[in-house]
Design an enzyme around this catalytic site. Sequence first.
Site, mmCIF file in Angstrom:
data_model
loop_
_atom_site.group_PDB
_atom_site.id
_atom_site.type_symbol
_atom_site.label_atom_id
_atom_site.label_comp_id
_atom_site.label_asym_id
_atom_site.label_seq_id
_atom_site.Cartn_x
_atom_site.Cartn_y
_atom_site.Cartn_z
ATOM 1 C CE LYS A 39 -2.220 -0.831 3.886
ATOM 2 N NZ LYS A 39 -1.709 -2.138 4.333
ATOM 3 N NE ARG A 78 -4.182 -1.209 10.572
ATOM 4 C CZ ARG A 78 -3.112 -0.637 10.011
ATOM 5 N NH1 ARG A 78 -3.193 0.564 9.503
ATOM 6 N NH2 ARG A 78 -1.980 -1.296 9.942
ATOM 7 N NE ARG A 125 7.019 -4.704 6.693
ATOM 8 C CZ ARG A 125 5.869 -4.059 6.483
ATOM 9 N NH1 ARG A 125 5.200 -4.227 5.363
ATOM 10 N NH2 ARG A 125 5.399 -3.245 7.373
ATOM 11 N NE ARG A 155 6.575 -0.412 10.492
ATOM 12 C CZ ARG A 155 5.392 -0.589 9.920
ATOM 13 N NH1 ARG A 155 5.206 -0.191 8.664
ATOM 14 N NH2 ARG A 155 4.417 -1.162 10.569
ATOM 15 N NE ARG A 211 2.358 -4.505 11.669
ATOM 16 C CZ ARG A 211 3.615 -4.437 11.233
ATOM 17 N NH1 ARG A 211 4.600 -4.921 11.965
ATOM 18 N NH2 ARG A 211 3.880 -3.883 10.080
HETATM 19 P P1 ADP Z 1 1.170 -2.221 8.589
HETATM 20 O O1 ADP Z 1 2.471 -2.372 7.907
HETATM 21 O O2 ADP Z 1 0.908 -3.294 9.611
HETATM 22 O O3 ADP Z 1 0.014 -1.970 7.651
HETATM 23 P P2 ADP Z 1 1.079 0.571 9.565
HETATM 24 O O4 ADP Z 1 2.354 1.275 9.343
HETATM 25 O O5 ADP Z 1 -0.087 0.967 8.712
HETATM 26 O O6 ADP Z 1 1.360 -0.982 9.536
HETATM 27 O O7 ADP Z 1 0.627 0.732 11.104
HETATM 28 C C1 ADP Z 1 1.490 0.381 12.157
HETATM 29 C C2 ADP Z 1 0.714 0.295 13.468
HETATM 30 O O8 ADP Z 1 0.091 1.564 13.744
HETATM 31 C C3 ADP Z 1 -0.432 -0.711 13.492
HETATM 32 O O9 ADP Z 1 -0.010 -2.011 13.791
HETATM 33 C C4 ADP Z 1 -1.310 -0.110 14.596
HETATM 34 O O10 ADP Z 1 -0.777 -0.354 15.874
HETATM 35 C C5 ADP Z 1 -1.197 1.388 14.354
HETATM 36 N N1 ADP Z 1 -2.230 1.879 13.414
HETATM 37 C C6 ADP Z 1 -2.009 2.469 12.196
HETATM 38 N N2 ADP Z 1 -3.174 2.794 11.592
HETATM 39 C C7 ADP Z 1 -4.147 2.391 12.446
HETATM 40 C C8 ADP Z 1 -5.568 2.422 12.403
HETATM 41 N N3 ADP Z 1 -6.214 2.940 11.352
HETATM 42 N N4 ADP Z 1 -6.255 1.913 13.461
HETATM 43 C C9 ADP Z 1 -5.625 1.404 14.516
HETATM 44 N N5 ADP Z 1 -4.298 1.324 14.634
HETATM 45 C C10 ADP Z 1 -3.550 1.810 13.615
#
Ligand code: ADP
Length: 201
Positions: free
Chosen positions: A13, A88, A125, A135, A146
Site C-alpha cells: 500500500k 482499518r 520484512r 521498524r 498484525r
Molecule cells: P502495517 O504495515 O501493519 O500496515 P502501519 O504502518 O499501517 O502498519 O501501522 C502500524 C501500526 O500503527 C499498526 O499495527 C497499529 O498499531 C497502528 N495503526 C495504524 N493505523 C491504524 C488504524 N487505522 N487503526 C488502529 N491502529 C492503527
Amino acid sequence: MRLVLLGPPGAGKGTQAKRLAERHHVPHLSTGDILRSEVKASSELGRQVDSKMRAGELIDDDTISSVVASRLAQPDAAHGFILDGYPRTIRQANALEGALGSQSLTAVVELMIDEGELFARVEARARVAGSAGARADDNSVTLRKRLVAFIKESQPLSAFYEGRGLLFKTDGSAPVEEIAATIDDHLRTCGGANHPRLPKL
Ligand code: ADP
C-alpha cells in the site's frame, strides 16, 4: 481525488500510495507514519500508542479517527488525499464518512495478496528487523499479529465499500509498475484523476 487503499500489512500500500500522491499532487496520509512520528517526538499521543504499536495491536478507533479528522482538515488535504492504513475497522470507516461530510470518496482500492505470498513477505520484512532504520514492530511475532488483526478487523471493509459501490480490487502480487497502471486506468474510468490529461502509465 480522495482515495483509500486497503490491503494487509506487506501488500504494498505504501509504495502505491506514494506514487499516486506524487502523480495526483495530493498528500499521502499514512496513519502508521503519522503515529510513528508521534512516538519519535515523544508526544502525549506517541506515548499513549507506543506499546500497542510495538505489540502489533490496533490503537483505539476514536483516537485514530480524531487524528485523521484533524489531518484531513488541514489545507493541503482540501483537494484530495491518499489514505493508507485508515480506515482499518468498520467503526473507522463510519467515522471517515462523518469527517468527510458531503464529500464522498473517489474510490477504494484493495490490493489483494494470497496468504502464502503474504507470509513470505512478512518473514522477509522480519529478517531485516533489527537493522538500521527497521521498524520496531517488524518482527515475525508482531507481523503475524498484525496480519491476524487485519483478517479479523479489516477484511470486512471490502464488503462495506463494495456496498457503497466504491471498491476496486487488484492483484497486489503483480509487478509494482503493473499495479500502478491498473489503478491509474481505474481512476480514469471513475473520473477521479485530478489531471485528466496526464499521460497514461
Ligand atoms: P502495517 O504495515 O501493519 O500496515 P502501519 O504502518 O499501517 O502498519 O501501522 C502500524 C501500526 O500503527 C499498526 O499495527 C497499529 O498499531 C497502528 N495503526 C495504524 N493505523 C491504524 C488504524 N487505522 N487503526 C488502529 N491502529 C492503527
